[in-house]
Write a protein that holds these residues in place. Structure first.
Motif, PDB file in Angstrom:
ATOM      1  N   PRO A 305       0.725  -1.295   0.194  1.00  0.00           N
ATOM      2  CA  PRO A 305       0.025   0.049  -0.060  1.00  0.00           C
ATOM      3  C   PRO A 305       0.779   1.209   0.043  1.00  0.00           C
ATOM      4  CG  PRO A 305      -0.948  -1.454   1.832  1.00  0.00           C
ATOM      5  CD  PRO A 305       0.467  -2.251   1.040  1.00  0.00           C
ATOM      6  N   ALA A 306       0.277   2.186  -0.730  1.00  0.00           N
ATOM      7  CA  ALA A 306       1.148   3.462  -0.863  1.00  0.00           C
ATOM      8  C   ALA A 306       1.646   3.879   0.552  1.00  0.00           C
ATOM      9  CB  ALA A 306       0.428   4.442  -1.566  1.00  0.00           C
ATOM     10  N   TYR A 307       0.883   4.003   1.401  1.00  0.00           N
ATOM     11  CA  TYR A 307       1.108   4.554   2.583  1.00  0.00           C
ATOM     12  C   TYR A 307       2.422   3.997   3.356  1.00  0.00           C
ATOM     13  CZ  TYR A 307      -0.473   0.827   5.662  1.00  0.00           C
ATOM     14  OH  TYR A 307      -0.703  -0.457   6.353  1.00  0.00           O
ATOM     15  N   THR A 308       2.728   2.617   2.965  1.00  0.00           N
ATOM     16  CA  THR A 308       4.051   2.240   3.441  1.00  0.00           C
ATOM     17  C   THR A 308       5.244   2.522   2.858  1.00  0.00           C
ATOM     18  OG1 THR A 308       4.118   0.316   1.897  1.00  0.00           O
ATOM     19  CG2 THR A 308       2.585   0.059   3.940  1.00  0.00           C
ATOM     20  N   ARG A 309       4.916   3.152   1.788  1.00  0.00           N
ATOM     21  CA  ARG A 309       6.213   3.819   1.245  1.00  0.00           C
ATOM     22  C   ARG A 309       7.305   2.706   0.955  1.00  0.00           C
ATOM     23  NH1 ARG A 309       6.809   8.870   4.661  1.00  0.00           N
ATOM     24  NH2 ARG A 309       6.116   7.211   6.168  1.00  0.00           N
ATOM     25  N   LEU A 310       6.968   1.289   1.118  1.00  0.00           N
ATOM     26  CA  LEU A 310       7.945   0.422   0.647  1.00  0.00           C
ATOM     27  C   LEU A 310       7.918   0.143  -0.847  1.00  0.00           C
ATOM     28  CD1 LEU A 310       6.391  -2.342   3.265  1.00  0.00           C
ATOM     29  CD2 LEU A 310       8.633  -1.015   3.342  1.00  0.00           C
ATOM     30  N   ASP A 429       6.035   0.607  12.128  1.00  0.00           N
ATOM     31  CA  ASP A 429       6.704  -0.103  10.936  1.00  0.00           C
ATOM     32  C   ASP A 429       6.764   0.609   9.776  1.00  0.00           C
ATOM     33  OD1 ASP A 429       4.065  -0.505  11.493  1.00  0.00           O
ATOM     34  OD2 ASP A 429       3.969  -2.695  11.601  1.00  0.00           O
ATOM     35  N   PHE A 430       5.887   1.645   9.629  1.00  0.00           N
ATOM     36  CA  PHE A 430       5.902   2.367   8.393  1.00  0.00           C
ATOM     37  C   PHE A 430       5.837   3.948   8.583  1.00  0.00           C
ATOM     38  CE2 PHE A 430       3.714  -1.952   7.423  1.00  0.00           C
ATOM     39  CZ  PHE A 430       4.719  -2.523   6.791  1.00  0.00           C
ATOM     40  N   GLY A 431       5.281   4.340   9.761  1.00  0.00           N
ATOM     41  CA  GLY A 431       5.304   5.736   9.911  1.00  0.00           C
ATOM     42  C   GLY A 431       4.312   6.291  10.817  1.00  0.00           C
ATOM     43  N   VAL A 432       4.740   7.288  11.613  1.00  0.00           N
ATOM     44  CA  VAL A 432       3.591   7.894  12.253  1.00  0.00           C
ATOM     45  C   VAL A 432       3.268   9.169  11.746  1.00  0.00           C
ATOM     46  CG1 VAL A 432       3.260   8.808  14.614  1.00  0.00           C
ATOM     47  CG2 VAL A 432       4.663   6.790  14.458  1.00  0.00           C
ATOM     48  N   SER A 433       1.932   9.252  11.803  1.00  0.00           N
ATOM     49  CA  SER A 433       1.344  10.297  11.220  1.00  0.00           C
ATOM     50  C   SER A 433       1.113  11.687  12.021  1.00  0.00           C
ATOM     51  CB  SER A 433      -0.069  10.085  10.495  1.00  0.00           C
ATOM     52  OG  SER A 433      -0.739   9.748  11.041  1.00  0.00           O
ATOM     53  N   PRO A 457       6.576  14.211   9.974  1.00  0.00           N
ATOM     54  CA  PRO A 457       5.547  13.235   9.762  1.00  0.00           C
ATOM     55  C   PRO A 457       5.484  12.204   8.777  1.00  0.00           C
ATOM     56  CG  PRO A 457       4.698  15.426   9.421  1.00  0.00           C
ATOM     57  CD  PRO A 457       6.348  15.500   9.322  1.00  0.00           C
ATOM     58  N   GLY A 458       5.365  10.799   9.533  1.00  0.00           N
ATOM     59  CA  GLY A 458       5.457   9.761   8.506  1.00  0.00           C
ATOM     60  C   GLY A 458       6.634   9.070   8.704  1.00  0.00           C
TER      61      GLY A 458
END
Lengths: 1118, 229
Positions: A305-310, A429-433, A457-458
């Motif tokens: 998913p895009a939000y993971t920026r993986l 694991d992916f980021g804090v908004s 952020p993130g």
């Protein structure tokens, strides 16, 4: 056919004869016909018979081509002969007429050779000797004789018919034979028609094989059957051969009911098979095992998913899918054969079609929940894969973020600024908004949140500090803010995940609490230091005892060394206790400072005490301790003695400093108490004024009751604290006691409580009046307490000045006394009595000792009287001691010299006292730091002016050797000024250097630079290096001021390269870009919005510009 | 006659030279009027306005090397009341100590800034209080607002996430403040960063190369911003 002669003979013999001949010819034709028919029938019969025989032979013998050919050729030849005999010869050589005649004559009795004669005689009719008539008569007779006869009857049809019957018979027999062996006969006939063909004799056993050649799917089973006929054996042999192999593999298969059967399960490869039974071998049949499509390789591509920026991930060993929910998974499967269709079949029936390109399937699905699926393939011939592997889809959880409060990391207290410095760490694991502070005021308060602006952020991990301002929370002393930090991750698909810290409490303590706690802490520190002092004394005694023992015994016994080790351990323990005291003092200071309970002066003093405490543990003491430790291990008592002496000497200094520290700490504690009381009273007044204003602003009295309640409580506490302070602090003119009495008389707590009741009852006017009166009274008393504070400081200052003044005078008196002693000792005209002088010296020495003690006392009252100030006095005492001894020995001259030395030392001590007095008079705080800074600032100012003058003279011609010829005095004057500033700086260094250490030590180089500048200017040498040096001087002086001031609050600071610091400010610019702060500009904008005509707008703009400009040049605040 | 001819030739060369030739060593050492320089602001009050003499030359050299801007090799020095003050689009103020502007200087500096001038101020430690006080006089009511990393100045040509911290000073985070006039940034003030010291020769403060590089890059951003806005 009419073969009968006519009844009437022709008249012409010839004719008759001719008729007879015709008749005979007819008979002959018939005869020929019959012969031919008969021959033909015979020939055919023979042919059929031979054929049947031959077929029979062939059926049995399976003649070789050669034999068949020869046989057939011979038979053909025979047939040809037979045909010649039976067919051709009758036709070719028909019967003669004579034979025909005889045939007829033989058929009919009574003819007697008439016909023969008639035939034969005709030819003799014209022959000589032959009667023509006779011949004619014979002819006629023959004609007549045969006239009624049926010549045709002469032809025997019997043979022909018999031949015909034989032929029929043969045909029938042949047919029957064929009927009896229908296959064989036909086969044999067929073989005979192909004389050159080689034919094999049929076997005894015949096999019928099923399925023969066939195609199946690899993995399928195959049922092979051979049906035997003919000779049926008991078993058969099934032989198989794999593709490419030359060898057959045999399997015995029993034959039951003429059938041999064998089942091959799971045929994987193509092969050839055949059956063998008895003498029969079936043809080889080919079984083609067509493989099912299978997955050869599987590649899984994860698009998270895009939000993971993986980044995309490709798993080339794909199989089970394990991914976050929302991940797009693309499976690329390569099959072993070209595909026509493929899809993913999920266990819930969902079918995800794939795209097929040759042998490759590509299918994409989104991970939503745990599932299982298979990859289904169909090849171009429609075969599907069998038993496909079931893959699992495992959903990975996006773990919620974790957030940890690093600072304060526990419950804490609010300081005066109502700011809670928080440092937190978030990990996800992916980021804090985002992060927020969830809090409530007291247990029953409403839940509220306060957003925290994240620096990054993130970011998956971040550590950030934030200052949480609770000033708007209207907290009252005693309130608790229960908070936790909450972090939200950036999961926009299934989240956001939320992580929380445990709850913490930040408490808004009352000043009373803080004050009490800090006071307790400091009391403890004092007590601890006093204990240290006592222990230190004991330790010193112990060491001295050991030293004596060692000296007495002339050796260090094991017990002595053990004593030393124990003493050293105690020394270390003492040092640790001091360190603890420093920490406790720091904590108490910080807490009170945060709460605004201390004035800067007191903070400064505490800082000084702290420095003193730190300086107790000197490196020298450490070194000597180690030396003694080393010496204790040695046998040499002299070394031990020496080490003990050195250590005890250092311990004396330690002891002295410790006593001074304790004394100063006690004094500071009193000031601190006054500070705290003053701050608390000022706070009470301020809060009361706030309450009053709130009521005036129309706030409902009921809402202020709780705040007033706090005021009541705090004022009650304050009253008690004030009472205690009045008893312990000796304020000038007993003013503190008076204030205590006033406070009691004013009944502040009672009135406050009454006001609270009025508020609660909603009595607005009374509440307002009560609050206002209280605020006024508290204001007044706060002012009075501040005055007392000042007076107390002034009193201390005066006392100290008086003490120093006495010291100064006494030092000078002693100095004069030494001067007299020196003069008298040196007099040669009237030599003084040495004994008398010695007694006088003894008195002076005692006086000096008392003076030293008083100086030590003074140094315990102010930092401006450093212990080093007594150095001169100690020198003087030493000289006096020497002088005394010399007088006793009659060495008057030498004693006089030493008395003069003592005089110098006493003068130095007097000067130190004078300087200390001057410093105290000038110092606002009487502690010295501000004074030092002021002096340094003054020196910097002078240096700045000097620099400007110097630069102004750059480039101007300098009349060498003519000082004062330039306006302002020329370079020599500047040189003198530079020298004066240098002296000033040196004085500062001398005066404060011992306290401020390296900061002023740094100015040593500055002093050298000044000297160099003064020298150059004095030589009329004004050049760029000189100017640059002057600039550097000023920079260093300015920097030193800053460094010193900074060092007053943090002993750690050093000028060094800065470490990168993440941005923690506002994320965006303010919408007004900071331009709306000027009310004049706001008014200008308002005015311009009124749509005045342009010319008016211009005027308005000029008007406001002028106003703004005027406002801008208002004198600045210093 | 000869002088006239030489003057004409010089003028032609000055006017056409920049268009025809790339900047050469000869050009840049000439420090001609057509080359960008930054003027160091001389102020009264006792502060060491001259602190860090190698700062501006180094920054100019860096800009020259990394951008198409043609810069001089030397700094200019100017007082607010000098006639030439308005000739310099960018002025630089630094030091440790006190600053004091006269009323006339306050008015002139404000006019300069409101009419296209740009002031870069660097707190070399100890300047803060005085600078804020004087700026409050120059622009009463205007606030020094902190410039966040989202501000474009942080982005071009060198991207930054935060203002570089060159010297520790009080250990606080470095901040870039700005004063805006009618939406245009006219003053940028570096606090707790000492970016100016980062422009100095390496041996002056012994800063590591990456610190100096960061300082010079941010300085370049600042100058470019001033020239293009």
């Amino acid at each position: 056919m009419n073969t009968s002669p006519p009844t009437d003979p022709p008249t012409d013999t010839a004719e008759t004869r001719q008729q007879l001949i015709r008749l005979l010819e007819r008979v002959r034709s018939r005869h020929t016909l019959m012969a031919t028919l008969g021959g033909g029938a015979n020939w055919l019969s023979g042919l059929v018979a031979v054929a049947v025989v031959l077929i029979g032979i062939e059926s049995v013998a399976y003649l070789a081509p050669a034999k068949k050919t020869v046989t057939l050729l011979m038979l053909g030849l025979l047939g040809a002969v037979a045909a010649f005999v039976w067919l051709y010869r009758p036709l070719r050589r028909p019967m003669s007429l004579e034979a025909v005649a005889r045939l007829v004559e033989s058929a009919h009795d009574g003819l007697h050779q008439h016909l023969t004669n008639a035939v034969q005689l005709w030819d003799l009719r014209d022959a000589p000797g032959t009667s023509r008539a006779l011949v004619d008569a014979a002819i006629r007779q023959a004609y007549e004789t045969t006239g009624s006869l049926d010549f045709a009857a002469a032809v025997d049809t019997g043979p022909a018919k018999a031949s015909g019957r034989r032929f029929a018979l043969v045909c029938v027999v042949g047919l029957i034979a064929l009927q009896l062996y229908p296959g064989h006969g036909i086969d044999a006939l067929a073989r005979l028609t192909d004389p050159t063909g080689r034919y094999v004799r049929p076997l005894e056993t015949r096999l019928a094989v099923t399925p023969g050649d066939t195609v199946l799917i690899a993995g399928d089973s195959l049922h092979l059957v051979a049906e035997a006929s003919g000779v049926v054996p008991l078993d058969a042999l099934l032989q198989t051969r794999e593709e490419g192999s030359a060898n057959w593999t045999s399997i015995d298969v029993p034959v039951r009911e003429n059938r041999a059967e064998h089942r091959l399960s799971s045929v994987r490869k193509s092969f050839t098979y055949r059956w063998r039974a008895h003498d029969a071998t079936s043809p080889a049949h080919v079984v083609i095992a067509r493989p099912r499509p299978v997955v050869l390789s599987l590649t899984t591509r994860y698009r998270y998913p895009a939000y993971t920026r993986l980044p995309e991930r490709v798993d080339r060993e794909g199989g089970d899918v394990a991914a976050l929910v929302g991940t797009a998974v693309t499976l690329q499967a390569r099959a072993n054969r070209p595909l026509s269709d493929a899809w993913l079949a999920f266990e819930n029936g969902t079918r995800v079609p794939g795209t097929v390109d040759g042998d490759t399937l590509t299918a994409t699905f989104n991970v939503e929940r745990p599932a299982r699926f298979t990859i289904r393939l169909r090849d171009t011939v429609g075969v599907e894969n069998a038993d496909p592997i079931t893959y699992r889809v495992l959903t990975l959880e996006d773990a919620p973020p974790e957030i940890v409060v690093l600072r304060p990391g526990g419950d804490s207290e609010l300081g005066e600024q109502m700011l809670v410095p928080l440092m937190f760490e978030t990990t996800d694991d992916f980021g804090v908004s985002r992060v927020e502070i969830a809090y409530r005021v007291n247990q029953d308060g409403d839940a509220q949140t306060h957003p925290v602006t994240l620096e990054s952020p993130g970011a998956p991990e971040q550590t950030q500090g934030v200052i949480w301002d609770l000033s708007g929370a209207n907290l009252l002393p005693g309130d608790q803010v229960i908070y936790r930090l909450r972090a939200y991750d950036i999961n926009t698909l299934t989240g956001p995940g939320v992580g929380e810290t445990p709850e913490f409490i930040v408490r808004f303590p009352s000043l009373q609490e803080i004050h009490e706690a800090a006071t307790r802490s400091q009391d403890d520190t004092v007590a601890q230091l006093e204990e240290v002092a006592e222990q230190s004394r004991q330790l010193q005694e112990k060491l001295e005892n050991v030293a004596r023992e060692v000296t007495k015994n002339e050796e260090a016994t094991w017990e002595d060394r053990a004593e030393i080790r124990e003493a050293l351990a105690q020394q270390e323990a003492l040092q640790e206790q001091i360190d603890e005291g420093v920490r406790a003092l720091d904590e108490a200071r910080q807490r009170m400072e945060q709460s605004g309970l201390l004035t800067p002066e007191t903070v400064e003093k505490i800082q000084q005490v702290r420095s003193l405490m730190e300086s107790l543990n000197t490196p020298e003491l450490d070194r000597l301790t180690q030396d003694l430790q080393g010496a204790a291990e040695e046998i040499d008592p002299e070394m031990i003695q020496e080490a003990i002496d050195r250590l005890t000497s250092e311990q004396e200094a330690f002891q002295e400093n410790l006593d001074r520290t304790i004394a100063l700490l006690k004094r500071v504690r009193d000031e601190q108490m006054l500070d705290a009381l003053s701050a608390r009273l000022r706070d009470l007044a301020t809060y009361q004024r706030d309450i009053e204003r709130a009521l005036k602003d129309g706030k409902a009295p009921e809402t202020m009751a709780e705040r007033q309640n706090v005021q009541t409580r705090e004022s009650d506490h304050f009253q008690k604290a004030l009472d205690e302070a009045a008893q312990s602090i000796d304020a000038p003119d007993n003013r503190l006691a008076e204030l205590t009495e006033s406070f009691e008389k004013a009944s502040i707590p009672d009135r406050s409580d009454q006001t609270r009741r009025d508020m609660r009852a909603g009595r607005k006017d009374r509440s307002q009046t009560g609050a206002s009166d209280l605020a006024d009274d508290l204001d007044k008393m706060a002012g009075a307490l501040e005055d007392i504070q000042d007076a107390y400081r002034q009193q201390q200052k005066d006392e100290l000045l008086a003490q120093l003044s006495g010291l100064f005078r006494d030092a000078l008196d002693l100095s004069r006394s030494q001067e007299r002693t020196a003069e008298r000792a040196s007099e040669t005209d009237r030599p003084a009595d040495p004994e008398q002088l010695a007694r006088k010296q003894t008195r002076d020495l005692n006086a000096a000792a008392r003076l030293e003690q008083r100086m030590t006392d003074a140094s315990r009252k102010s930092f401006l009287v450093p212990p080093q100030a007594g150095n001169g006095l100690r020198n003087a005492m030493e000289q006096m001691q020497k002088s005394m001894g010399q007088l006793q020995r009659g060495q008057q001259n030498q004693a006089g010299k030493n008395a003069r030395e003592a005089m110098a030392g006493l003068n130095g001590a007097a000067m130190a006292m004078r300087d200390a007095m001057a410093a105290i008079r000038a110092a606002g705080s009487a502690t010295g730091l501000d004074e030092m800074l002021q002096q340094l600032a003054a020196a910097s100012d002078r240096q700045g002016d000097l620099n400007q003058q110097t630069e102004g003279m750059m480039g101007q011609p300098q009349p060498s050797g003519r000082p004062g010829s330039q306006p302002g005095g020329g370079l020599p004057q500047l040189s003198a000024e530079q020298e004066a500033i240098r002296q000033m700086l040196n004085d500062i260094r001398e005066k404060f250097g011992a306290q401020e250490g390296s900061a002023l030590g740094d100015l040593g180089q500055v002093s050298q630079d000044m000297e160099e500048v003064a020298r150059r200017l004095g030589r009329n040498q004004l050049d760029a290096p000189t100017v640059e040096r002057q600039r550097r001087i000023l920079s260093r002086m300015l920097d030193a001021q800053r460094s010193i001031r900074q060092r007053g609050y943090s002993n750690d600071r050093e000028a060094r390269t800065g470490a990168d610091v993440a941005y923690r400010g506002p994320g965006t610019l303010p919408s007004d870009l900071g331009e709306s702060g000027n009310p004049l500009r706001a008014l200008l904008r308002d005015a311009l919005r009124q749509n005045y005509p342009d010319e008016y707008q211009t005027l308005i703009r000029r008007y406001f510009d002028r106003l703004i400009e005027d406002a801008g040049v208002a004198p600045s605040q210093p | 006659m000869t002088f006239r001819l030489a003057a004409v030739l010089a003028a032609v060369t000055c006017l056409t030279g920049p268009a025809l030739h790339a900047q050469t060593d000869a050009d840049i050492t000439a420090d001609r009027a057509d080359l960008l320089t930054i003027a160091r602001l001389k102020y009264q009050g006792g502060g060491d306005w001259y602190n860090g003499p190698t700062e501006i030359p180094n920054l100019l050299a860096y800009i020259r090397a990394h951008t198409p801007i043609r810069t001089a090799t030397k700094e200019a020095r100017v007082e607010i009341l000098d006639d030439a003050f308005f000739s310099y689009p960018i002025t630089y103020l630094t030091g440790h100590g006190n600053i004091r502007f006269s009323d006339a200087e306050v008015r002139r500096l404000r006019r300069y800034l409101e009419n296209g001038g740009f002031l870069i101020a660097n707190d070399d430690y100890g300047l803060d209080a005085a600078f804020r006080r004087e700026m409050d006089r120059v622009f009463p009511g205007k606030q020094l607002v902190e410039l966040p990393p989202s501000f474009d100045l942080y982005r071009k040509p060198f991207p930054f996430d935060a203002l570089p911290k060159i010297h520790e000073h009080d250990g606080k985070r470095p901040q870039a403040f700005g004063i805006f006039h009618e939406g245009r940034l006219v003053v940028i003030y570096f606090y707790e960063s000492d970016i100016g010291d980062g422009w100095d020769d390496p041996e002056v403060h012994g800063d590591p190369p990456e610190k100096r590089e960061a300082a010079l890059k941010f300085g370049t951003n600042t100058v470019l911003w001033a020239l293009t806005h």
